[in-house]
Design an enzyme around this catalytic site. Structure first.
Site, PDB file in Angstrom:
ATOM      1  N   LYS A   1      -6.157   4.367  13.063  1.00 20.71           N
ATOM      2  CA  LYS A   1      -5.021   5.124  13.575  1.00 20.71           C
ATOM      3  C   LYS A   1      -5.172   5.291  15.072  1.00 20.71           C
ATOM      4  O   LYS A   1      -6.284   5.493  15.553  1.00 20.71           O
ATOM      5  CB  LYS A   1      -4.925   6.494  12.889  1.00 20.71           C
ATOM      6  CG  LYS A   1      -4.758   6.451  11.386  1.00 20.71           C
ATOM      7  CD  LYS A   1      -3.415   5.902  10.971  1.00 20.71           C
ATOM      8  CE  LYS A   1      -3.260   5.892   9.445  1.00 20.71           C
ATOM      9  NZ  LYS A   1      -1.964   5.371   8.991  1.00 20.71           N
TER      10      LYS A   1
ATOM     11  N   LYS B   1      -9.759  -0.611   7.312  1.00 20.43           N
ATOM     12  CA  LYS B   1      -8.683  -1.579   7.134  1.00 20.43           C
ATOM     13  C   LYS B   1      -7.623  -1.437   8.222  1.00 20.43           C
ATOM     14  O   LYS B   1      -7.433  -0.362   8.795  1.00 20.43           O
ATOM     15  CB  LYS B   1      -8.019  -1.398   5.761  1.00 20.43           C
ATOM     16  CG  LYS B   1      -7.375  -0.029   5.550  1.00 20.43           C
ATOM     17  CD  LYS B   1      -6.659   0.065   4.211  1.00 20.43           C
ATOM     18  CE  LYS B   1      -5.305  -0.577   4.194  1.00 20.43           C
ATOM     19  NZ  LYS B   1      -4.320   0.077   5.072  1.00 20.43           N
TER      20      LYS B   1
ATOM     21  N   ASP C   1      -3.695  -1.205   9.304  1.00 19.61           N
ATOM     22  CA  ASP C   1      -2.546  -0.610   8.639  1.00 19.61           C
ATOM     23  C   ASP C   1      -1.581  -1.724   8.236  1.00 19.61           C
ATOM     24  O   ASP C   1      -1.692  -2.867   8.682  1.00 19.61           O
ATOM     25  CB  ASP C   1      -1.865   0.431   9.522  1.00 19.61           C
ATOM     26  CG  ASP C   1      -1.559   1.710   8.736  1.00 19.61           C
ATOM     27  OD1 ASP C   1      -1.237   1.595   7.539  1.00 19.61           O
ATOM     28  OD2 ASP C   1      -1.657   2.798   9.311  1.00 19.61           O
ATOM     29  N   GLU C   2      -0.618  -1.375   7.386  1.00 22.15           N
ATOM     30  CA  GLU C   2       0.210  -2.400   6.750  1.00 22.15           C
ATOM     31  C   GLU C   2       1.094  -3.172   7.723  1.00 22.15           C
ATOM     32  O   GLU C   2       1.509  -4.294   7.440  1.00 22.15           O
ATOM     33  CB  GLU C   2       1.079  -1.785   5.640  1.00 22.15           C
ATOM     34  CG  GLU C   2       2.234  -0.918   6.105  1.00 22.15           C
ATOM     35  CD  GLU C   2       1.843   0.509   6.467  1.00 22.15           C
ATOM     36  OE1 GLU C   2       2.722   1.261   6.925  1.00 22.15           O
ATOM     37  OE2 GLU C   2       0.654   0.867   6.287  1.00 22.15           O
TER      38      GLU C   2
ATOM     39  N   HIS D   1      -2.253  -3.885  -0.311  1.00 27.38           N
ATOM     40  CA  HIS D   1      -1.376  -2.777   0.064  1.00 27.38           C
ATOM     41  C   HIS D   1      -0.033  -2.963  -0.639  1.00 27.38           C
ATOM     42  O   HIS D   1       0.411  -4.089  -0.850  1.00 27.38           O
ATOM     43  CB  HIS D   1      -1.198  -2.744   1.584  1.00 27.38           C
ATOM     44  CG  HIS D   1      -0.694  -1.435   2.102  1.00 27.38           C
ATOM     45  ND1 HIS D   1       0.610  -0.998   1.894  1.00 27.38           N
ATOM     46  CD2 HIS D   1      -1.310  -0.461   2.815  1.00 27.38           C
ATOM     47  CE1 HIS D   1       0.764   0.179   2.462  1.00 27.38           C
ATOM     48  NE2 HIS D   1      -0.388   0.534   3.022  1.00 27.38           N
TER      49      HIS D   1
ATOM     50  N   LYS E   1       0.089  12.615   0.674  1.00 27.11           N
ATOM     51  CA  LYS E   1       1.468  12.661   1.166  1.00 27.11           C
ATOM     52  C   LYS E   1       2.420  11.734   0.419  1.00 27.11           C
ATOM     53  O   LYS E   1       3.635  11.833   0.575  1.00 27.11           O
ATOM     54  CB  LYS E   1       1.500  12.311   2.660  1.00 27.11           C
ATOM     55  CG  LYS E   1       1.230  10.850   2.985  1.00 27.11           C
ATOM     56  CD  LYS E   1       1.306  10.587   4.490  1.00 27.11           C
ATOM     57  CE  LYS E   1       1.089   9.116   4.800  1.00 27.11           C
ATOM     58  NZ  LYS E   1       1.134   8.832   6.239  1.00 27.11           N
TER      59      LYS E   1
END
Length: 411
Positions: free
Chosen positions: A140, A166, A168-169, A256, A296
């Protein structure tokens, strides 16, 4: 009704469970679904083979079960399967609700697939982690970091003991973070941490791209000592995914599920995540995002537990794989997460590590400490008395649970 037989007992059929509501009575409506998804059309035609008709064999309020003869399907072809049992039927008139809730496959159909090259036991052997979840992170912010920044951050969390990280998508090969440079710099970090700690962390680099380019990226990762590749399976499509995983890569395949909610979330029309989990396990992924219950992302306890239990159970020739809990996780949630979802689990936390007030290394330590408390069934506040990183995380995020994930910025 040629597609209704409430006395039929499935043998070597593929059985689909649907939730169905509409303007006609259930027998008529379910027969239309069975016909349209197998041999039927809107009028009588020549050369019909009734022995290939799908059969509605169970109607229980809004839940119907349809048995499809195995001969209707090309073995090993998931796109063809979905074109049949989830194709035209979602566009038919007169339907107010239609959800493909589950698919049960006979042994002959499953055995046409090789499934994952690496399963839970091989991954545990590869990592040396025996008795706890595999704990990781998502870099992030999602987008914007350079390869150098990502590598520096990778060292912070891996040197603190984290098992896995990993992309992110939505990170692929953008100008600000080129694929090969990112891979090479983070691989050097893996080498360094392995020399320092005696255990090589896992890095899942996102190879999602048009098929030919994706294969080149997977080959590059394999040739340069990569240990995990990541795919966005739903946006990628089953055809590309099956073709990719028909090759032996010798690496973990992190899956993912980006965009699944557009198909799985509606309570009126769609396909359940359980169905996608079964299909993705057939293709050969080794880890699959399934939900968190406490984080979330939407997904009930019953739904996520059912999916996770399926992924971990024996299934003919297909190896068990790791469910992955990801989305809004932080150290305070770990004991509840582990209590609900168990230890055969991969956990990835983004903001819960990178947002730690003492820095990312402390965030990684706090996550590992919280997982250890959960596995040992030690109250998290008690464990935090001797672990300053966890103590800090509790002060920051206590009370910040699923009802708080409404995209407010927490300062």
């Amino acid at each position: 009704m040629d597609y209704l037989d409430l006395k039929y007992t499935p043998k070597e059929d593929i059985v689909c469970t649907f939730i169905l509501k509409g303007k006609e009575d259930k027998k008529t409506l379910s027969s239309k679904i069975a016909g349209e998804s197998s041999t039927g059309t809107w009028t009588k035609v020549l050369y019909s083979k009734k022995e290939l008709n799908a059969k509605v064999f169970s109607i229980n309020k809004d839940t119907i079960k349809i048995a499809y003869p195995l001969e209707l399907f090309e073995k090993g072809n998931i796109p063809q399967l979905l074109s049949s049992v989830a194709g035209n039927i979602f566009g038919m008139r007169g339907i107010d609700k239609l959800i493909l809730r589950d698919i049960d496959f006979p042994k002959k159909y499953v055995e046409a697939f090789k499934g994952p090259e690496l399963g839970i036991s091989e991954i545990r052997k590869k990592t040396g982690i025996k008795e706890r979840p595999i704990v990781g992170t998502i870099f992030k912010p999602k987008l914007g970091m350079s390869p150098k920044q990502m590598a520096e951050n990778a060292y912070l969390v891996f040197s603190a003991g984290l098992d896995f990280a990993k992309d992110d998508e939505n990170l692929s090969n953008q100008d600000f973070c080129k694929f090969k440079e990112r891979f090479n710099l983070i691989t050097k970090v893996l080498d360094k941490v392995e020399n320092e700690r005696g255990r090589r962390p896992i890095y899942a680099i996102n190879i999602t791209a048009p098929y030919d380019e994706m294969v080149k990226r997977a080959e590059f990762a394999k040739e340069n000592n990569g240990n995990c590749i990541m795919v966005d399976a739903i946006t990628l499509g089953f055809s590309s995914l099956q073709s990719l995983l028909s090759k032996k890569w010798g690496m973990l395949i992190h899956c993912h599920r980006a965009m699944h909610g557009a198909i799985t979330r509606s309570r009126d029309f769609g396909i359940s995540m359980l169905v996608f989990a079964k299909l993705l396990r057939l293709t050969g992924v080794t880890e699959l995002h399934t939900g968190t219950v406490v984080g979330k992302m939407e997904g009930s306890k019953e739904e996520v537990v059912e999916i996770n239990n399926f992924l971990r159970k024996e299934w003919f020739n297909i190896k068990p794989i790791f469910p992955t809990a990801s989305g809004g996780l932080h150290p305070v949630l770990m004991p509840e997460l582990i209590k609900i979802l168990g230890k055969d689990l991969m956990i990835t936390s983004g903001g819960g590590i990178w947002g730690h007030e003492m820095g990312a290394a402390s965030g990684a330590k706090a996550m590992l400490q919280a997982v250890d408390a959960g596995v040992k069934n030690i109250p998290i506040n008690e464990y935090a008395r001797t672990h300053k990183e966890l103590e800090s995380a509790i002060k920051s995020w206590k009370g910040f649970e699923k009802e708080n994930y409404n995209y407010k910025i927490k300062h």
